[in-house]
Scaffold this active site. Structure first.
Site, PDB file in Angstrom:
ATOM      1  N   ARG A  84     -16.112  33.814 -35.854  1.00 57.08           N
ATOM      2  CA  ARG A  84     -15.992  32.367 -35.752  1.00 57.08           C
ATOM      3  C   ARG A  84     -15.703  31.971 -34.318  1.00 57.08           C
ATOM      4  O   ARG A  84     -14.775  32.472 -33.698  1.00 57.08           O
ATOM      5  CB  ARG A  84     -14.845  31.880 -36.647  1.00 57.08           C
ATOM      6  CG  ARG A  84     -14.490  30.414 -36.509  1.00 57.08           C
ATOM      7  CD  ARG A  84     -15.314  29.578 -37.456  1.00 57.08           C
ATOM      8  NE  ARG A  84     -14.913  28.178 -37.419  1.00 57.08           N
ATOM      9  CZ  ARG A  84     -14.161  27.589 -38.336  1.00 57.08           C
ATOM     10  NH1 ARG A  84     -13.734  28.277 -39.367  1.00 57.08           N
ATOM     11  NH2 ARG A  84     -13.863  26.313 -38.250  1.00 57.08           N
ATOM     12  N   ARG A  94     -20.574  27.461 -39.727  1.00 56.77           N
ATOM     13  CA  ARG A  94     -19.654  28.523 -39.334  1.00 56.77           C
ATOM     14  C   ARG A  94     -19.849  29.762 -40.189  1.00 56.77           C
ATOM     15  O   ARG A  94     -20.177  29.682 -41.368  1.00 56.77           O
ATOM     16  CB  ARG A  94     -18.211  28.050 -39.406  1.00 56.77           C
ATOM     17  CG  ARG A  94     -17.670  27.670 -40.783  1.00 56.77           C
ATOM     18  CD  ARG A  94     -18.087  26.307 -41.305  1.00 56.77           C
ATOM     19  NE  ARG A  94     -17.819  25.192 -40.410  1.00 56.77           N
ATOM     20  CZ  ARG A  94     -16.653  24.565 -40.325  1.00 56.77           C
ATOM     21  NH1 ARG A  94     -15.655  24.950 -41.065  1.00 56.77           N
ATOM     22  NH2 ARG A  94     -16.502  23.561 -39.511  1.00 56.77           N
ATOM     23  N   ASP A  97     -14.986  30.258 -42.904  1.00 56.44           N
ATOM     24  CA  ASP A  97     -13.951  29.239 -42.908  1.00 56.44           C
ATOM     25  C   ASP A  97     -12.964  29.622 -44.009  1.00 56.44           C
ATOM     26  O   ASP A  97     -13.370  29.832 -45.152  1.00 56.44           O
ATOM     27  CB  ASP A  97     -14.621  27.899 -43.235  1.00 56.44           C
ATOM     28  CG  ASP A  97     -13.761  26.705 -42.901  1.00 56.44           C
ATOM     29  OD1 ASP A  97     -12.790  26.847 -42.148  1.00 56.44           O
ATOM     30  OD2 ASP A  97     -14.090  25.610 -43.397  1.00 56.44           O
ATOM     31  N   ASP A  99      -9.449  28.241 -45.667  1.00 55.62           N
ATOM     32  CA  ASP A  99      -8.513  27.122 -45.700  1.00 55.62           C
ATOM     33  C   ASP A  99      -7.452  27.366 -46.762  1.00 55.62           C
ATOM     34  O   ASP A  99      -7.780  27.716 -47.898  1.00 55.62           O
ATOM     35  CB  ASP A  99      -9.243  25.819 -46.073  1.00 55.62           C
ATOM     36  CG  ASP A  99     -10.115  25.295 -44.950  1.00 55.62           C
ATOM     37  OD1 ASP A  99      -9.818  25.586 -43.780  1.00 55.62           O
ATOM     38  OD2 ASP A  99     -11.096  24.589 -45.253  1.00 55.62           O
TER      39      ASP A  99
HETATM   40  N1  ROI Z   1     -19.946  21.973 -47.081  1.00 52.72           N
HETATM   41  C1  ROI Z   1     -19.962  22.885 -48.073  1.00 52.72           C
HETATM   42  N2  ROI Z   1     -20.848  22.753 -49.058  1.00 52.72           N
HETATM   43  N3  ROI Z   1     -19.104  23.947 -48.103  1.00 52.72           N
HETATM   44  C2  ROI Z   1     -18.179  24.117 -47.124  1.00 52.72           C
HETATM   45  O1  ROI Z   1     -17.401  25.093 -47.168  1.00 52.72           O
HETATM   46  C3  ROI Z   1     -18.116  23.166 -46.079  1.00 52.72           C
HETATM   47  N4  ROI Z   1     -17.201  23.278 -45.070  1.00 52.72           N
HETATM   48  C4  ROI Z   1     -17.107  22.363 -44.116  1.00 52.72           C
HETATM   49  C5  ROI Z   1     -18.010  21.154 -44.059  1.00 52.72           C
HETATM   50  C6  ROI Z   1     -18.704  21.113 -42.705  1.00 52.72           C
HETATM   51  C7  ROI Z   1     -17.146  19.930 -44.246  1.00 52.72           C
HETATM   52  N5  ROI Z   1     -19.007  21.163 -45.102  1.00 52.72           N
HETATM   53  C8  ROI Z   1     -19.033  22.096 -46.093  1.00 52.72           C
HETATM   54  O2  ROI Z   1     -16.178  22.501 -43.187  1.00 52.72           O
END
Ligand code: ROI
Length: 163
Positions: A84, A94, A97, A99
């Site tokens: 990343r 990315r 991610d 979270d």
């Molecule tokens: N859209 C989807 N479908 N899944 C994600 O994990 C995701 N993550 C993000 C943004 C760019 C908001 N869009 C996403 O950070």
């Protein structure tokens, strides 16, 4: 005291399903994170700017003795280890991610960490995998997960066919 936590995983670059599976394996290996359950992998159209690839998403449940800040640092280290680079902009594509969605029943609001995750209630790609592993969950300050789900149509979200 160990805390029960939920972590959302997402990727839309560099072999997204492999990225998510690798991150799950890493979570399973992390010394102070005890993985308990993992949802199926789901494919979802990008939320935010169009013109980026579909995402692969999943949610994991774990127990950890790490503080919320230490857990965040551990997850950010995993993101970096999986390539990343924080230059794609806030809503950009990315390779990984991670979270923190929930940390026990805590509500945290600091500049770098907000729990429950502030946008989880609008995100089908978070709510449906979360529901799969924890259908009875209460979201602190927001009510039952079941009700959030009811107000959030799945919009193109589909479980990956893993044969
Ligand atoms: N859209 C989807 N479908 N899944 C994600 O994990 C995701 N993550 C993000 C943004 C760019 C908001 N869009 C996403 O950070």
């Amino acid at each position: 005291m160990a805390a029960l936590v939920y972590v959302a995983l997402g990727s839309n670059l560099d072999g997204p399903a492999g990225q998510v599976r690798r991150a799950i394996a890493e979570l399973g290996r992390a010394p102070s994170i005890h993985l308990r359950r993992v949802s199926r992998l789901y494919r979802s159209p990008p939320l935010g700017p169009a013109g980026q690839p579909d995402y692969i998403n999943a949610v994991a449940e774990a127990e950890t003795g790490l503080s919320p800040q230490a857990l965040l640092a551990a997850l950010q280290a995993m993101e970096l280890a999986q390539g990343r680079v924080r230059t794609g902009g806030r809503w950009g594509p990315r390779p990984l991610d991670l979270d923190i969605l929930l940390y026990a029943d805590r509500r945290i609001h600091t500049p770098d960490l907000r729990i429950p995750h502030p946008r989880m209630a609008e995100r089908a790609f978070v709510l449906y995998p979360l529901y799969e592993i924890a259908p009875g969950l209460e979201i602190p300050g927001r009510g039952p997960l079941r009700r959030l789900l009811h107000d959030c149509p799945p919009k193109g979200l589909e479980p990956l066919d893993e044969g």
